[in-house]
Motif scaffolding. Structure first.
Motif, short mmCIF file in Angstrom:
data_model
loop_
_atom_site.label_atom_id
_atom_site.label_comp_id
_atom_site.label_asym_id
_atom_site.label_seq_id
_atom_site.Cartn_x
_atom_site.Cartn_y
_atom_site.Cartn_z
N TYR A 104 76.86 -14.10 65.72
CA TYR A 104 76.53 -12.84 66.38
C TYR A 104 77.49 -11.76 65.88
N ALA A 105 76.96 -10.56 65.71
CA ALA A 105 77.82 -9.42 65.37
C ALA A 105 77.29 -8.19 66.10
N LEU A 106 78.18 -7.30 66.48
CA LEU A 106 77.80 -6.09 67.21
C LEU A 106 78.49 -4.87 66.61
N ASP A 107 77.88 -3.71 66.81
CA ASP A 107 78.52 -2.44 66.46
C ASP A 107 79.29 -1.95 67.68
N LEU A 108 80.61 -1.83 67.54
CA LEU A 108 81.39 -1.24 68.61
C LEU A 108 81.04 0.24 68.74
N THR A 109 81.12 0.75 69.95
CA THR A 109 80.79 2.15 70.16
C THR A 109 81.71 3.05 69.33
N GLY A 110 81.13 4.12 68.80
CA GLY A 110 81.88 5.01 67.92
C GLY A 110 81.61 4.73 66.46
N ASP A 111 81.11 3.54 66.15
CA ASP A 111 80.79 3.16 64.78
C ASP A 111 79.36 2.64 64.72
N GLY A 112 78.84 2.57 63.51
CA GLY A 112 77.53 1.96 63.33
C GLY A 112 76.44 2.69 64.09
N TYR A 113 75.56 1.91 64.74
CA TYR A 113 74.38 2.48 65.38
C TYR A 113 74.33 2.21 66.88
N SER A 114 75.42 1.73 67.45
CA SER A 114 75.47 1.63 68.91
C SER A 114 75.59 3.02 69.52
N GLU A 115 75.26 3.11 70.80
CA GLU A 115 75.44 4.36 71.51
C GLU A 115 76.90 4.81 71.43
N ARG A 116 77.11 6.07 71.14
CA ARG A 116 78.48 6.61 71.07
C ARG A 116 78.88 7.09 72.44
N HIS A 117 79.82 6.37 73.02
CA HIS A 117 80.18 6.57 74.42
C HIS A 117 81.68 6.31 74.56
N GLY A 118 82.47 7.37 74.54
CA GLY A 118 83.92 7.22 74.65
C GLY A 118 84.36 6.83 76.04
N PRO A 119 85.65 6.59 76.23
CA PRO A 119 86.73 6.75 75.24
C PRO A 119 86.74 5.60 74.23
N TYR A 120 87.21 5.91 73.04
CA TYR A 120 87.22 4.92 71.95
C TYR A 120 88.57 4.22 71.94
#
Length: 369
Positions: free
Chosen positions: A137-153
């Motif tokens: 399994y692999a995921l895009d952390l928020t702030g990178d890739g195509y996941s929702e961008r939702h801070g704080p980072y």
């Protein structure tokens, strides 16, 4: 005759030739002009310097206006954002709509956590190798890739997303304890996850990362010097130049990595062109590379989990002592150093990384008995 003599003696006849500066037919020097003070004839150097400074300031002001106007125009022309690739999979992980990918259908689970400015696609060479014996399994952390961008980072927020992803994938229960592999700054995220939920995990690997908050990142003045509209223009110009992307990739990956073709360039470029990417990027850069204090990382030594440290032997992001120091700090066996590899070992040396994951899996299985 007497009168003529008298006029000669008294100069009454000086009118003859007086207009042309002669007397008695002989030339005489013209009277000198009034003297001019030296400071008026030759202005002091300070006056010339002030004049040049005024001209320079005016030139700079004009240049700034022109560059600013051009930057606004360029930013307007390039304001269109890229769409994510089609067919991506998403799941709700904690409070973030998270893009993910899976490989393999059987075997112990492995969860791959990327580093700064990386994505799920960074694992594209390693994951298929692991899938021969693992569910990956692999995921895009928020702030990178195509996941929702939702801070704080921050590491805290990334860790909550990761643990939420494990829950969404039904990992962490009995017989479903995954290995976490964290690359670069992702090492801090898997370390924090192991500290918060050790009972849900089967092991932890720090790959090309020491998990420390080292203060790495742009200098503090960065956010004041590189401001809009200029930073947006510079980012978009840089992303549009293939040679810039290739040079950064080559510096981090090394000669063993495949050359970036058009698809490879798009893989690294497109995530920074989707909506919200630029704002997240500047926020992340202003905060610096995420990490944990050394004493918090050292707490991992007290957690009874199999651990592993793997580095490229020529990784110049860290010192040569970093792999050994990291292994000692977290209570792991001596580190695995991959010859000829730099900072992107999962791209340059996927077979060697896969072998290290298999060894950690064996240790995890033995520890669970």
């Amino acid at each position: 005759m007497t009168a003529d003599l008298h006029r000669a003696e008294t100069g009454d006849g000086a009118g003859d030739g007086a207009g042309d500066g002669t007397r008695d037919g002989r030339a005489h020097p013209a009277p000198a002009p009034p003297s001019v003070p030296a400071e008026r004839a030759h202005p002091p150097r300070r006056s010339r310097l002030r004049r040049w400074l005024r001209r320079g300031a005016l030139g700079c002001a004009v240049l700034l206006v022109v560059v600013t106007a051009a930057s606004f125009v360029y930013n307007g022309v390039t304001a269109g954002r890229a769409a994510p690739p089609r067919g991506l999979k998403y799941v709700q992980a904690a409070d973030i709509r998270t893009r993910y990918q899976t490989w393999g259908t059987a075997g112990p689970p492995v969860v791959l956590v990327h580093g700064a400015f990386e994505t799920v696609d960074t694992w594209s060479r390693l994951a298929p190798l692991l899938a021969r014996d693992h569910r990956v399994y692999a995921l895009d952390l928020t702030g990178d890739g195509y996941s929702e961008r939702h801070g704080p980072y921050t590491v805290d927020h990334f860790t909550r997303q990761l643990l939420g992803f494990l829950s969404a994938m039904h990992l962490g229960g009995p017989g479903e304890h995954p290995l976490l592999v964290g690359h670069s700054s992702g090492a801090a995220v898997v370390t924090e996850a192991a500290l918060r939920a050790p009972g849900r995990l089967g092991g932890v690997m720090l790959l090309d990362g020491d998990a420390l908050d080292t203060g790495a990142g742009p200098p503090p003045a960065f956010k004041y010097v590189l401001i809009d509209p200029y930073r947006t223009s510079l980012l978009r110009l840089g992303l549009g130049i293939d040679a810039v992307i290739r040079s950064l990739y080559d510096a981090q990956c090394g000669p063993a990595c495949p050359r970036l073709d058009a698809a490879g360039l798009d893989q690294w470029r497109r995530p920074l062109r989707v909506p919200g990417a630029e704002g997240a990027l500047w926020t992340i850069l202003a905060a610096g590379v995420p990490g944990l204090p050394a004493d918090q990382v050292a707490r991992l030594a007290g957690v009874r989990l199999p651990k592993s440290v793997v580095f490229g032997a020529q990784d110049d992001v860290f010192t040569r002592q970093t792999p050994q120091e990291t292994a000692r700090r977290i209570g792991a066996p001596p580190p695995t150093l991959i010859p000829g590899a730099r900072h992107l070992t999962m791209v340059s040396s996927p077979e060697a990384v896969a072998a290290a994951v298999d060894r950690l899996t064996a240790a995890s299985v033995a520890a669970s008995r």
